[in-house]
Design a protein around this motif. Structure first.
Motif, PDB file in Angstrom:
ATOM      1  N   ALA C  56     -24.707 -57.072 -72.322  1.00  0.00           N
ATOM      2  CA  ALA C  56     -23.897 -57.575 -71.221  1.00  0.00           C
ATOM      3  C   ALA C  56     -23.262 -58.906 -71.614  1.00  0.00           C
ATOM      4  O   ALA C  56     -22.085 -59.162 -71.349  1.00  0.00           O
ATOM      5  N   TYR C  57     -24.061 -59.724 -72.261  1.00  0.00           N
ATOM      6  CA  TYR C  57     -23.531 -61.036 -72.636  1.00  0.00           C
ATOM      7  C   TYR C  57     -22.433 -60.887 -73.680  1.00  0.00           C
ATOM      8  O   TYR C  57     -21.456 -61.637 -73.679  1.00  0.00           O
ATOM      9  N   PRO C 116     -20.668 -62.339 -48.459  1.00  0.00           N
ATOM     10  CA  PRO C 116     -19.817 -61.144 -48.549  1.00  0.00           C
ATOM     11  C   PRO C 116     -18.530 -61.372 -49.338  1.00  0.00           C
ATOM     12  O   PRO C 116     -17.921 -60.416 -49.795  1.00  0.00           O
ATOM     13  N   ASP C 117     -18.161 -62.634 -49.525  1.00  0.00           N
ATOM     14  CA  ASP C 117     -16.907 -62.866 -50.243  1.00  0.00           C
ATOM     15  C   ASP C 117     -17.110 -63.029 -51.743  1.00  0.00           C
ATOM     16  O   ASP C 117     -16.162 -63.226 -52.484  1.00  0.00           O
ATOM     17  N   GLN C 118     -18.351 -62.995 -52.144  1.00  0.00           N
ATOM     18  CA  GLN C 118     -18.645 -63.220 -53.555  1.00  0.00           C
ATOM     19  C   GLN C 118     -18.653 -61.886 -54.291  1.00  0.00           C
ATOM     20  O   GLN C 118     -19.203 -60.908 -53.788  1.00  0.00           O
ATOM     21  N   GLN C 119     -18.105 -61.849 -55.480  1.00  0.00           N
ATOM     22  CA  GLN C 119     -18.147 -60.633 -56.281  1.00  0.00           C
ATOM     23  C   GLN C 119     -19.384 -60.613 -57.164  1.00  0.00           C
ATOM     24  O   GLN C 119     -19.768 -61.625 -57.767  1.00  0.00           O
ATOM     25  N   PHE C 120     -20.020 -59.450 -57.199  1.00  0.00           N
ATOM     26  CA  PHE C 120     -21.204 -59.258 -58.052  1.00  0.00           C
ATOM     27  C   PHE C 120     -21.026 -58.015 -58.890  1.00  0.00           C
ATOM     28  O   PHE C 120     -20.244 -57.125 -58.542  1.00  0.00           O
ATOM     29  N   ALA C 121     -21.779 -57.979 -59.966  1.00  0.00           N
ATOM     30  CA  ALA C 121     -21.933 -56.713 -60.675  1.00  0.00           C
ATOM     31  C   ALA C 121     -23.374 -56.639 -61.118  1.00  0.00           C
ATOM     32  O   ALA C 121     -24.001 -57.654 -61.418  1.00  0.00           O
ATOM     33  N   ILE C 122     -23.912 -55.443 -61.106  1.00  0.00           N
ATOM     34  CA  ILE C 122     -25.296 -55.294 -61.551  1.00  0.00           C
ATOM     35  C   ILE C 122     -25.408 -54.122 -62.493  1.00  0.00           C
ATOM     36  O   ILE C 122     -24.740 -53.096 -62.315  1.00  0.00           O
ATOM     37  N   ILE C 123     -26.223 -54.293 -63.501  1.00  0.00           N
ATOM     38  CA  ILE C 123     -26.363 -53.269 -64.532  1.00  0.00           C
ATOM     39  C   ILE C 123     -27.659 -52.487 -64.341  1.00  0.00           C
ATOM     40  O   ILE C 123     -28.701 -53.075 -64.044  1.00  0.00           O
ATOM     41  N   ILE C 292     -22.465 -51.114 -72.442  1.00  0.00           N
ATOM     42  CA  ILE C 292     -22.562 -52.095 -71.366  1.00  0.00           C
ATOM     43  C   ILE C 292     -21.514 -53.178 -71.525  1.00  0.00           C
ATOM     44  O   ILE C 292     -20.843 -53.575 -70.578  1.00  0.00           O
ATOM     45  N   ASP C 293     -21.349 -53.631 -72.756  1.00  0.00           N
ATOM     46  CA  ASP C 293     -20.408 -54.733 -72.986  1.00  0.00           C
ATOM     47  C   ASP C 293     -19.013 -54.384 -72.486  1.00  0.00           C
ATOM     48  O   ASP C 293     -18.356 -55.196 -71.834  1.00  0.00           O
ATOM     49  N   ALA C 294     -18.608 -53.155 -72.759  1.00  0.00           N
ATOM     50  CA  ALA C 294     -17.265 -52.766 -72.349  1.00  0.00           C
ATOM     51  C   ALA C 294     -17.129 -52.782 -70.830  1.00  0.00           C
ATOM     52  O   ALA C 294     -16.134 -53.257 -70.280  1.00  0.00           O
ATOM     53  N   SER C 295     -18.159 -52.286 -70.163  1.00  0.00           N
ATOM     54  CA  SER C 295     -18.053 -52.216 -68.709  1.00  0.00           C
ATOM     55  C   SER C 295     -18.111 -53.618 -68.095  1.00  0.00           C
ATOM     56  O   SER C 295     -17.479 -53.888 -67.082  1.00  0.00           O
ATOM     57  N   VAL C 296     -18.873 -54.497 -68.736  1.00  0.00           N
ATOM     58  CA  VAL C 296     -18.916 -55.873 -68.237  1.00  0.00           C
ATOM     59  C   VAL C 296     -17.564 -56.544 -68.442  1.00  0.00           C
ATOM     60  O   VAL C 296     -17.019 -57.194 -67.555  1.00  0.00           O
ATOM     61  N   VAL C 314     -20.036 -45.447 -63.142  1.00  0.00           N
ATOM     62  CA  VAL C 314     -21.035 -44.716 -63.905  1.00  0.00           C
ATOM     63  C   VAL C 314     -20.438 -44.402 -65.257  1.00  0.00           C
ATOM     64  O   VAL C 314     -19.427 -43.693 -65.351  1.00  0.00           O
ATOM     65  N   GLY C 315     -21.013 -44.980 -66.262  1.00  0.00           N
ATOM     66  CA  GLY C 315     -20.507 -44.755 -67.607  1.00  0.00           C
ATOM     67  C   GLY C 315     -20.809 -43.343 -68.055  1.00  0.00           C
ATOM     68  O   GLY C 315     -21.955 -42.900 -68.009  1.00  0.00           O
TER      69      GLY C 315
END
Ligand SMILES: Nc1ncnc2c1ncn2[C@@H]1O[C@H](COP(=O)(O)OP(=O)(O)OP(=O)(O)O)[C@@H](O)[C@H]1O
Ligand SMILES: Nc1ncnc2c1ncn2[C@@H]1O[C@H](COP(=O)(O)OP(=O)(O)OP(=O)(O)O)[C@@H](O)[C@H]1O
Ligand SMILES: [Mg+2]
Ligand SMILES: [Mg+2]
Lengths: 427, 398, 357, 505
Positions: C56-57, C116-123, C292-296, C314-315
């Protein structure tokens, strides 16, 4: 400190053990009954013959259910005799035999109708218990001279890191191949771990810092530092984390002994070194001037002091030597894997600490304890292949559970060197 | 005590001191405040070198100014991150809470002569029991929360008690059994989290069902509606634990027995105390405290259980207890120090590019210097005092 | 034929490994006004776990390089760190907060609901709301502001299993995991199913050691390389000649073993280990890719362009989120027929006509 | 060789243990050093031996100032010391203990040459008639033999000045006689001897000169040929001491303790106490005499519940208490002064208050419910400290820092200060100075006079004879004699103790 008014031998203190032994004998009888019951469980489920593969295509088979019957019956008889009159000096032999029977019966149950490499299981126990032996010897050397060493983990980890790092760099030096570079790394591992051990001794002896705290400090410090260096230096320069692995060095002739050859004599130099260490260390500890003084300093430092033994110097020396041993043990990871990884020792140092105690502060005891732990670990590995239906978490528990069983059932009370953990004040 | 100083008259009636004065006498301002302060300063100085040396990139460039800035930023971030805001204080408290309880766990056993490395496993046991109560029960908080805590105490106590019984009955060394039961507890937890009874429905990851809001420990900063202020009443529970330990060893009969047994087992037997019972009891109480720590972590901080919720708390707690000299007040202070380092370390990680690993090294240094007053004295050339008292565990030696 | 085969098997990764090559030309046009900031919270494995945190990093670092994103990282030392680490990034004002691993699911959901205004992503997790009463698990609450990044790693693992079954000379192949949790076992199950599919198709009886669909062999951690070596040795003792470790760095121990004894092939996991593990590259038959890197990277790009992290992801083979690596040095060992079958499988998965289950 | 200590001052925090002490010894001379507990005798000798560094003063050997920084230096200078608490490694053999530090070696100085070591030990041991088995384990040896090991250690290092710190405190009468023979032969060998003792008659018997230490200072010397023990005692304590126990005639009452066929065995079944029958009446002191190791220790341990009773019964005022635990015994009003003070009797890390509460903490007035009333405990402690003349700055002082005599007084105070039916006192005055002995003996007699049944177990024949109304002798686990004090003599009892005589009793 601890010798007070001298007393006659038959005081309750020395009687305590024997009272316990008596109860122990009774409990043992009960344990046999319980074990016989447990063996009956092996009658359920699987049936068929378990095939245990040996080397060279040989193998032997054990019929799971008949064996379980046989073992349960024998155990009942043994229990009867144990409760009735005991086995006297044969107690431990009988116990060992019984355990072996139960062990085999269990394996046959697990492997009924299937086969697995029995010899591989044993060989792997020998191979992978090696770092425990080094760690435990380091621990024994410290504690026998009165310094509690919780830092085995850190010393091993440092050894693993340094040998990989220095070993990789050294192989690039002019006139030095990867192999000789590796050994330079091992030397560096011994030296740096000895330095950390010196720090342990210095803080514990000179400043009387609680030895357990210093041990923890070293563990945290080494873990943090090696992880940091691993991510910043090794990951960025893979060349700095690349040594050859030491393959098996088969001992001529001996390696051809059936069964034993593959288990004992087709191993790496580190395995042989561990065995040599145990022999040499045992001899030194119990046959030499150094050993006599070391043991005295761990038991009753003031007695040694009043006879002109330099308690503190001996402690320094032994702790530093122990560091070097642990450093060498840490290099096992590099020799086995050719690289370092964050926290590669992953708690082995603490298992080694347990091994010290299970082995009752004796190198040979530690060797046996380490092998036993290694054995249960590889039994667990085999179990996970045999589709026994047991959850993998429970299978993983095997070595830990069995250690408790062994300690509670066989080893009983073990007492460390009397002075371990206490700082010594010469005045 | 001696003929040389005390003239014949027995016990020259010690003048009655007011309680408070006695209390402060014991705290002994000089040694207990100046020394730790200097210890931290020493650690920070050594730490600065380590930060400098590990700042490989700047070191390569010879950017000494940059390095100094990093060190300055780091050392500003550490205290401000931990204490500079309500959020920081809250996080300091959150970190300190389980450390206090697990530290008490170690200390109770230690003062009873046992070296208990098993806080991790006992926390697992306590946490799992309390989360189970937490998500199965649906009563009012005032009933549910104490019950969940109680479940934690009992489960942790039983888990520790096993070690005690093994020691009392077979002599199995507690260092071995606690190391092993830690591993076992971790594996059991992982397994449990995948059973239907615990696992969150509809999920396959090993995460437990969630404790409802009313089953959670109330917030400590209840007046604020900032949800990020996580500190909860678990902190008060932990302080209660400390008071309990004080009461146990300073006031109660059982505590006196434990203490006697811890110092001289033969004398305990002579005095009619029961070693086997005391061993088991000590481990039960210790385990109960750690279990309570696990419970506060679950129904306070997290709200659900994961396979690693005990983290390294059980181990850190040994350092906490030893730093606090196995005394309740000392443990609370030491746990706070750890909490500060944890909360401050976060800000340090964020505001400088010092990695977490180096933060951990710094923490180890501070602990060491505080544990080594003699070293600090040598560095700062303070005049030396009597020797430090050292703990004894019967496991090792006499 | 070789040429063609090779290009086929590299096709999938090519699509994902280099998002910058295919999609990122846009990256050069990244908005100059106020660079996007992306912040990652790791799980307890830390950023150099040689696993998903690191992957991810890598995606973030790529975003830094290609999009000029400002990136930040907080490593977690314990489970209790997740919430405050996320909070620290909230306070810092990150545009997108990326959390790694199912362990962070609860903390991420809590933060997402509160902000609610903050964007998140989780792996590796669909962020689920851990608040609420026991029977009110809002895991079906689809949090608008969380982009869940999941990976159908069973697909490439299936292919790896098929391949392994086809390549095994002893009729035994093996797999093991780090610990017995779904993000790990999904690979193992895919592998098992792939082998079984091969057996069905070919009437063979290739056996899988180490995983029976529910239980099997595990290292117990993601750190001890020696455990990987020990497990590999154990499998080899039982006659397995292809091993698929799903245990992060622990797998490197198996590679070391394979190189030492020869005759054993390893299937890499997560990244193309032929590339990432130069030291033992010759032992890798192929690798199961989880990009993962690509999706991040893609997520950060979305945020920088639209202010929104994007929909749940979904990869798959179809979108290049997962893939199977090249055979590299071992290409010559793989029979052409098998290569063709693999190629067909990839195509079927890509087209959605094949299921790993 | 002549040794001289000049102006030695040694301070401990809060204590001046030695205050400008002067002392000298010549070869072939025995100097006895006497003084109260805590007078600074051991400290002085530890300074001499290089274990402590004196704050002031110097050590001269043949007029040459010495600088001892460790025992190594002292040993090299020809000084040897037999410590008050033996400095032996219990898990080592005799030979190992003796040679440690100057080991004979082979293989270039590495391997321990145990064969030579054994031989050397055997030689010295025969030379001085000590008959030691070099291979015996220290922990299996009786104290008397352990002491010989200590002496051999000193001789092995060719000491010219030998310091004995309370060598006779733990020895049996027979062992003491043997010891004096050894001292004589050492003296004849030209060795200078410093002999520390609390038994003034011994000092007078063997010494050529007696030096008295009080509160860290030398208060004078005495000529053993002319000095009387009462004079010496007064010099030591600073007041006249009554060395004979004052004991009025007292009629015993009902039977309080009765043992019938009392048998104790060790786990291997070896009988240690063999069908003992014994009665102790109210207001009567029964003394159990016997050489150490003849079952007295085991008898008492089993009696108080610290050891399993193998057979027979115990009755306390008619009640069967054969299986009672130590706690039961306490409840029944039985006091027990244990033989090994430091091992069982006190907890060194605890302060005086806590030690005084050690056996009574569980019941009123010290405790109610779950807690202990430390305020009450402290008040009680202050009271006891005063009543029993325990020398301490306060009741908060750690017991570990008290002198042996004061430690013993703590135990005596704790055990004898409540309502009792039976008091069992084992070696109540071992290693204690005359002043304290006087005091403890007075308490025991007072107890008798108050109607308590008292059982005194002592290997000190003098003590038994002085205190007891009836003397019971144990030999090899059996009671071989039960004699009224009035109608027996030291001589007769001594014969029973040695097993030379058996009575029909
Ligand atoms: N070392 C000892 N010395 C003296 N007495 C002892 C010793 N150990 C135990 N005892 C006493 O012997 C009695 C019985 O001890 P033992 O350990 O044999 O009990 P037990 O009934 O077998 O115990 P359990 O039922 O717990 O197995 C107890 O009263 C105990 O206090
Ligand atoms: N290591 C020490 N630290 C502090 N005080 C000590 C120490 N050793 C001895 N003392 C004190 O010094 C004084 C003299 O003690 P010392 O042991 O020399 O007495 P002693 O004459 O040998 O007594 P005893 O007849 O009981 O053996 C005592 O007050 C004792 O408490
Ligand atoms: Mg890391
Ligand atoms: Mg003395």
């Amino acid at each position: 400190m601890s010798v007070t008014m001298p007393t006659t031998p038959s005081t309750p203190a020395s009687g305590a053990l024997t009272y316990e032994e008596k109860r122990h004998a009774r409990n043992l009888g009960i344990a046999y009954i319980v074990l016989a019951g447990i063996t009956m469980i092996f009658l359920t489920g699987h049936s068929g013959t378990a095939t245990f593969n040996l080397d060279g295509g040989r193998s032997f088979g054990l019929p799971a259910q008949p064996l379980a019957w046989f073992v349960a019956a024998s155990l009942s008889v043994v229990a009867g005799i144990q409760l009735w009159r005991g086995f006297g000096k044969w107690t431990n032999v009988v116990l060992a035999m019984a355990s072996l029977l139960i062990f085999m019966s269990f394996l046959s149950w697990a492997a009924a109708g299937r086969e697995f490499s029995f010899i591989g299981m044993l060989a792997s126990a020998v191979t992978f218990s090696t770092p425990l032996i080094f760690g435990a010897c380091a621990g024994i050397m410290c504690e026998r001279s009165g310094v509690v060493n919780i830092a085995i983990e850190g010393l091993l980890l440092n050894g693993a890191f340094t040998s990989a790092f220095v070993g990789s760099i050294a192989s690039g030096w002019p006139g030095m191949g990867p192999k000789s570079g590796f050994w330079v790394g091992v030397l560096a591992a011994m030296i740096t771990s000895a330095l950390f051990a010196w720090l342990l001794a210095w803080l514990a002896i000179r400043f009387k810092v609680d030895q357990v705290i210093v041990g923890f400090f070293i563990n945290f410090f080494v873990l943090g530092l090696t992880s940091f260096l691993s991510s910043r230096v090794l990951t960025e320069n893979p060349d700095y984390n690349d040594t050859p692995t030491l393959g098996a060095w088969k001992i001529p002739l001996l390696e051809r002994i059936p069964v034993l050859g593959q288990i004992l004599f087709q191993q790496t130099v580190f395995v042989y070194a561990a065995y040599v260490l145990v022999v040499v260390f045992t001899w030194f500890l119990f046959r030499t001037k150094w050993g006599l003084r070391t043991r005295a300093v761990g038991e009753h430092p003031r007695a040694a002091d009043t006879l002109g033994v330099n308690v503190l110097r001996l402690r320094y020396r032994n702790v530093i030597m122990a560091g070097a041993i642990a450093g060498f043990g840490g290099a096992w990871w590099t020799a086995t894997l050719g690289r370092f990884n964050e926290n590669i020792t992953n708690g082995r140092g603490f298992i080694a600490l347990a091994v010290v105690i299970v082995g009752r502060w004796h190198p040979v005891g530690a060797l046996s304890a380490a092998l036993l732990f290694g054995l249960f670990d590889s039994v667990a590995d085999k179990l996970s292949l045999l589709n026994t239906g047991l959850p993998s978490e429970f299978i993983k528990m095997t070595p830990y559970l069995m250690t408790i069983v062994v300690v509670a059932g066989f080893v009983g009370r073990s007492r460390g060197p009397k002075a371990a953990g206490q700082p010594y004040e010469s005045q | 005590m001696t003929a040389a100083t005390v003239d014949g008259s027995p016990a020259a009636a010690p003048e009655e001191k007011p309680k408070l004065v006695v209390f402060f006498d014991r705290i002994d301002a000089y040694n207990n405040l100046l020394l730790p302060f200097l210890a931290i300063v020493s650690a920070l100085i050594v730490g600065a070198f380590i930060i400098g040396l590990t700042d490989i990139d700047r070191l390569k460039e010879g950017d000494i100014g940059g390095i100094l800035t990093t060190i300055k930023d780091a050392y500003i971030a550490l205290p401000t991150g931990a204490l500079g805001s309500l959020g920081g204080i809250s996080e300091t408290i959150v970190s300190a809470t389980p450390l206090i309880l697990a530290g008490l766990c170690f200390a109770v056993a230690a003062r009873s002569g046992l070296f208990n490395i098993g806080a991790t496993g006992q926390m697992f046991a306590g946490g799992m029991a309390s989360v189970w109560v937490g998500f199965t029960m649906d009563g009012p908080g005032i009933v549910q929360v104490p019950l969940a805590l109680l479940a934690g105490i009992i489960a942790g106590g039983l888990w520790g008690g096993i070690v005690g019984i093994l020691k009392a009955r077979t002599g199995a060394h507690e260092v071995i059994t606690t190391i092993m039961t830690n591993y076992i507890a971790g594996l059991l937890t992982l397994w449990l989290l995948k059973t239907e009874a615990f696992q969150q429905p509809g999920k396959d990851n090993p995460v437990s069902k969630t404790v409802s809001d009313k089953g959670r420990l109330p917030e400590l900063f209840f007046w604020s509606d900032d949800p990020s202020l996580r500190a909860h009443w678990g902190f008060l529970v932990a302080l209660g634990g400390a008071v309990f330990m004080w009461w146990l060893f300073e006031r109660s009969k059982v505590g006196f027995e434990l203490r006697t047994f811890g110092s001289n087992a033969d004398a305990a037997r002579y005095a009619g105390m029961k070693p086997a019972t005391l061993t088991t009891l000590a481990m039960f109480i210790a385990g109960g405290l750690a279990g309570l720590g696990g419970a506060t972590q679950i129904i306070g901080t997290q709200g659900y259980a994961t396979e690693s919720f005990a983290g390294s708390i059980g181990f850190d707690a040994i350092a906490v207890a030893l730093l606090g000299r196995n005394k309740p007040v000392g443990i609370v202070f030491a746990a706070f120090l750890f909490g500060i380092l944890e909360a401050g370390g976060r800000k340090m990680q964020l505001e400088t590019d010092i990695p977490l690993d180096v933060v951990l090294v710094l923490r180890a240094l501070i602990v060491l210097f505080i544990a080594a007053p003699a070293l600090t004295r040598l560095i700062w050339r303070l005049k030396s005092e009597g020797s430090t008292s050292v703990l004894q565990f019967r496991g090792w030696g006499a | 034929g070789d040429d063609e085969e090779e290009s086929t098997s590299t096709e999938a990764p090519a699509a994902t490994e280099a998002p910058s090559a295919t999609e990122a030309p846009a990256g050069t046009e990244a908005p100059a006004a106020g660079a996007v900031s992306a912040c990652q919270v790791t799980d307890v494995g830390g950023v150099d776990d040689k696993g998903f945190n690191q992957s991810a990093y890598a995606g973030l670092q790529q975003a830094e390089a290609d999009l000029g994103a400002e990136i930040a990282l907080l490593e977690s030392a314990s489970d209790a760190d997740y919430a405050p680490n996320i909070q620290a990034f909230l306070d810092k004002g990150c545009d997108d907060i990326i959390t790694v691993g199912f362990l962070l699911g609860g903390a991420t959901a809590d933060a997402a609901i509160a902000n609610p205004d903050q964007q998140f992503a989780i792996i590796d997790s669909d962020a689920n709301d851990n608040a609420g009463t026991p029977d009110d698990f809002a895991d079906d609450v689809n949090l608008e502001n969380v982009r869940a990044l999941n990976f159908a790693t069973d697909e490439p693992s299936f292919i790896a299993g098929y391949l392994a079954a086809g390549m095994s000379e002893t009729g035994k192949v093996a797999t093991y995991g780090g610990i017995n949790i779904p993000p790990v076992t999904i690979f193992m199950t895919g592998f098992l199913n792939g082998v079984n599919y091969y057996n069905e198709q070919k009437g063979t009886a290739v056996e899988v050691l180490g995983w029976d669909g529910t239980e099997g062999s595990f290292a117990g951690n993601f750190e001890s390389l020696d455990d990987g070596k020990k497990l590999a040795q154990g499998f080899a003792d039982e006659g397995a000649d292809i091993i698929f470790p799903v245990a992060g760095p622990v797998g490197l121990g198996s590679s070391a073993y394979a190189k030492e004894v020869g005759g054993i092939r390893i299937i890499g996991v997560d990244v193309d280990m032929y590339v990432s593990n130069d030291k033992e590259k010759e032992v890798y038959l192929t690798s199961v890719l989880k990009n993962i890197d690509a999706s991040v990277f893609d997520t950060v790009k979305n945020v920088s362009e639209t202010g929104d992290a994007g929909d749940d992801y979904v990869g798959t083979f179809a979108n290049g989120g997962v893939g199977i690596a090249d055979f590299h040095d071992q290409a010559g060992d793989v029979p052409d027929e098998l290569k063709a079958e693999i190629e067909q499988l990839v195509a079927d998965f890509t087209a959605g006509t094949m299921k790993a289950g | 060789m002549e040794l001289e200590l000049r102006g030695i001052t040694k301070r401990f925090p809060g204590v001046v243990a030695n205050d400008d002490v002067n002392l000298h010894v010549r070869g072939g001379e025995v100097l006895a050093l006497v003084g109260e507990n805590g007078a600074g005798k051991s400290t002085l000798m530890n300074v001499l031996y290089g274990l402590y560094k004196a704050d002031e003063g110097e050590i001269l050997i043949d007029g040459v100032p010495q600088h001892f920084t460790s025992p190594r230096d002292a040993i090299a200078a020809g000084i040897g010391m037999v410590h008050q608490h033996f400095m032996l490694v219990p898990v080592f053999t005799v030979a190992e203990n003796v040679v440690m530090g100057v080991e004979p070696t082979s293989l270039g100085g590495i391997k321990l040459d145990l064969a030579t070591a054994r031989e050397q030990v055997r030689t010295i041991s025969e030379q001085y008639g000590m008959h030691l088995d070099p291979d015996a384990l220290i922990e299996d040896m009786p104290v008397g033999l352990q002491q010989r090991v200590e002496i051999i250690k000193v001789l092995f290092r060719h000491a010219k000045i030998v310091v004995f710190d309370e060598p006779t405190a733990v020895l049996t009468p027979q062992e003491i006689d043997d010891f004096f023979v050894i001292v004589e032969s050492l003296k004849a060998d030209g060795k200078g001897i410093v002999f520390i003792t609390h038994k003034l008659r011994e000092a007078i018997k063997v010494a050529d000169r007696i030096e008295v230490l009080r509160r860290g200072k030398t208060v004078g010397d005495a000529d053993p040929k002319t000095v009387k023990d009462t004079e010496l005692a007064e010099m030591m304590v600073g007041r006249p001491v009554d060395l004979v126990v004052d004991k009025a005639q007292h009629e015993p009452g009902d039977v309080v303790l009765e043992l019938r066929d009392f048998t104790v065995s060790d786990p291997s079944g070896r009988v240690l106490v063999d069908h003992v029958g014994l009665q102790v009446r109210a207001g009567e002191i029964v003394g159990i005499a016997g050489v150490q190791g003849n079952g007295q220790t085991e008898l008492v341990d089993a009696l108080v519940g610290l050891r399993r009773v193998a057979g027979g019964t115990v009755h306390l005022v008619g009640q069967d208490i054969t299986v009672a635990t130590p706690r039961d015994m306490h409840r029944h009003g039985v006091a027990h002064i244990p033989e090994d003070r430091q091992r069982e009797g006190i907890v060194k890390d605890f302060d005086i208050t806590e030690n005084l509460a050690l056996t009574g903490y569980y019941a009123p007035p010290l405790s109610s419910g779950l807690t202990i009333d430390w305020k009450a405990a402290r008040t009680t402690a202050e009271h006891l400290v005063e009543q029993f003349d325990i020398r301490t700055p306060s009741v908060d002082t750690g017991v570990g820092t008290l002198s042996g005599g004061n430690q013993q007084k703590v135990i005596v105070a704790r055990e004898l200060s409540r309502d009792l039916k039976l008091a069992i006192a084992c070696q109540p005055t071992r290693g204690i100075d005359v002043g304290s002995i006087e005091y403890i003996h007075e308490r025991i007699v007072a107890l008798r006079d108050a109607g308590v049944a008292v059982l005194v177990v002592s290997t000190e024949l003098d003590e038994v004879m002085a205190l007891a109304d009836r003397v019971v002798v144990m030999y090899r686990g059996k009671v071989v004699a039960d004699l009224p004090r009035a109608s027996t003599s030291h001589n007769e009892v001594g014969l029973y103790m040695a097993g030379a005589k058996e009575s029909a009793a």
